[in-house]
Write an enzyme that holds these catalytic residues in place. Sequence first.
Site, short mmCIF file in Angstrom:
data_model
loop_
_atom_site.label_atom_id
_atom_site.label_comp_id
_atom_site.label_asym_id
_atom_site.label_seq_id
_atom_site.Cartn_x
_atom_site.Cartn_y
_atom_site.Cartn_z
N ASN A 1 0.74 -0.73 -0.19
CA ASN A 1 0.24 -0.04 0.31
C ASN A 1 1.14 1.22 -0.36
O ASN A 1 1.54 1.89 0.94
CB ASN A 1 -1.13 -0.46 1.22
CG ASN A 1 -1.96 1.07 1.48
OD1 ASN A 1 -1.97 1.75 0.26
ND2 ASN A 1 -2.52 1.34 2.54
N TRP A 2 0.55 2.05 -1.42
CA TRP A 2 1.54 3.04 -1.06
C TRP A 2 1.59 4.34 -0.97
O TRP A 2 1.92 5.45 -0.94
CB TRP A 2 2.13 3.18 -2.62
CG TRP A 2 3.49 2.03 -3.34
CD1 TRP A 2 4.13 1.09 -2.44
CD2 TRP A 2 3.76 1.58 -4.54
NE1 TRP A 2 4.28 0.03 -3.20
CE2 TRP A 2 4.30 0.53 -4.94
CE3 TRP A 2 3.11 2.03 -5.61
CZ2 TRP A 2 5.08 -0.30 -5.78
CZ3 TRP A 2 3.53 1.53 -7.02
CH2 TRP A 2 4.83 0.66 -6.74
N LYS A 3 0.33 3.92 -0.37
CA LYS A 3 -0.19 5.00 0.34
C LYS A 3 -0.25 6.67 -0.85
O LYS A 3 -0.10 6.11 -1.90
CB LYS A 3 0.00 6.09 1.69
CG LYS A 3 -0.33 3.94 2.47
CD LYS A 3 -0.21 4.96 3.90
CE LYS A 3 -0.49 3.46 4.69
NZ LYS A 3 -0.35 3.41 6.15
N HIS B 1 -10.11 1.33 4.91
CA HIS B 1 -9.06 1.46 5.33
C HIS B 1 -8.80 2.90 6.62
O HIS B 1 -9.66 3.09 5.81
CB HIS B 1 -7.84 1.29 4.13
CG HIS B 1 -6.66 1.91 5.44
ND1 HIS B 1 -6.20 3.00 5.71
CD2 HIS B 1 -5.68 1.31 5.28
CE1 HIS B 1 -4.59 2.36 5.45
NE2 HIS B 1 -4.11 1.00 5.59
N GLY C 1 2.43 -1.42 4.18
CA GLY C 1 2.64 0.50 4.30
C GLY C 1 4.20 0.72 4.12
O GLY C 1 4.56 0.65 2.72
N SER D 1 2.71 -2.06 10.88
CA SER D 1 4.16 -1.44 10.86
C SER D 1 4.88 -2.81 10.66
O SER D 1 5.57 -3.79 11.64
CB SER D 1 4.13 -1.81 12.69
OG SER D 1 3.61 -0.03 12.48
N GLU E 1 -6.47 -4.81 10.62
CA GLU E 1 -5.36 -4.01 11.29
C GLU E 1 -5.37 -2.81 11.90
O GLU E 1 -6.35 -2.57 11.99
CB GLU E 1 -5.66 -2.74 9.49
CG GLU E 1 -4.95 -3.20 8.09
CD GLU E 1 -4.59 -2.03 7.42
OE1 GLU E 1 -3.02 -2.74 7.14
OE2 GLU E 1 -4.60 -1.31 7.06
N GLY F 1 1.11 2.29 11.11
CA GLY F 1 2.63 3.34 10.56
C GLY F 1 3.01 3.75 11.88
O GLY F 1 3.74 4.98 12.13
#
Length: 246
Positions: A18-20, A96, A226, A205, A163, A169
Amino acid sequence: MVQTMYTLCMRRPLICANWKMHLPPAGWDAKDSPYRPEAGIDVVVFPPHGYIKHCIDAKLTVGGQCARPETAGAFTGDMSMAMLKELGCTYVLCGHSERRKYHSETDDFAAEQVIAALEAGLHPIVCVGEQKKDRDIGKAEHIVEQQLSLLKNYHQSITIAYEPIWAIGTGLNALPDDAQEVHAFMRRLLLEDIRTSVRIIYGGSVTGMNAKDFLSHPDIDGLLVGSCSLEPKHFHEIINAANTLS
Ligand code: PGA
């Protein structure tokens, strides 16, 4: 042992990048890039919408980070599920926690997204998970049970991503044993005839260092990554961990 489990249950490991809202990482489209499809595992990238087409053209398997449930309308800045499909996406993330936080998306909205995604021919990955305050008072399972109950008619057609919000993050991943406990709990909520076929992946993470530990647990079928997915070297380690266990 784990290999037998995957084989018996036909749950191919699923590793998501997930490159956000980040640029695709250096070398993402190289021949030996870790973002490319693999023989034994499903590798899916979730780029920002503007890079979806580049990734499709480079022959990656691609998902959308979000889309609205409506088929069209006055929703400035948004895309529909059908538009993602038309671009060539296979997957889409629904609910998300960053969409919930910054765009006020709710569990009901995520359920609408799932229905729209399936109608458009996309595979929804539905994110569920508790806040730190809920975990601290022992309500993690209660929260995910509520979130999944809204989707009970669709469990067979989705991937579930556990999640925990406090792990996203933050560098504070859930302990793999604790994640396994929640995954096993969610699996028990599924109807018996689909219990061994629905994939439940973990996100929050994940790194090259902890990936193998997560994936060694019988109910953790993959990872939603992420920050670490933006570093090809570390993402490669995650792919290697999945490959050795698949
Ligand atoms: P993280 O993000 O790996 O940076 O914690 C996971 C996610 O947002 O899906």
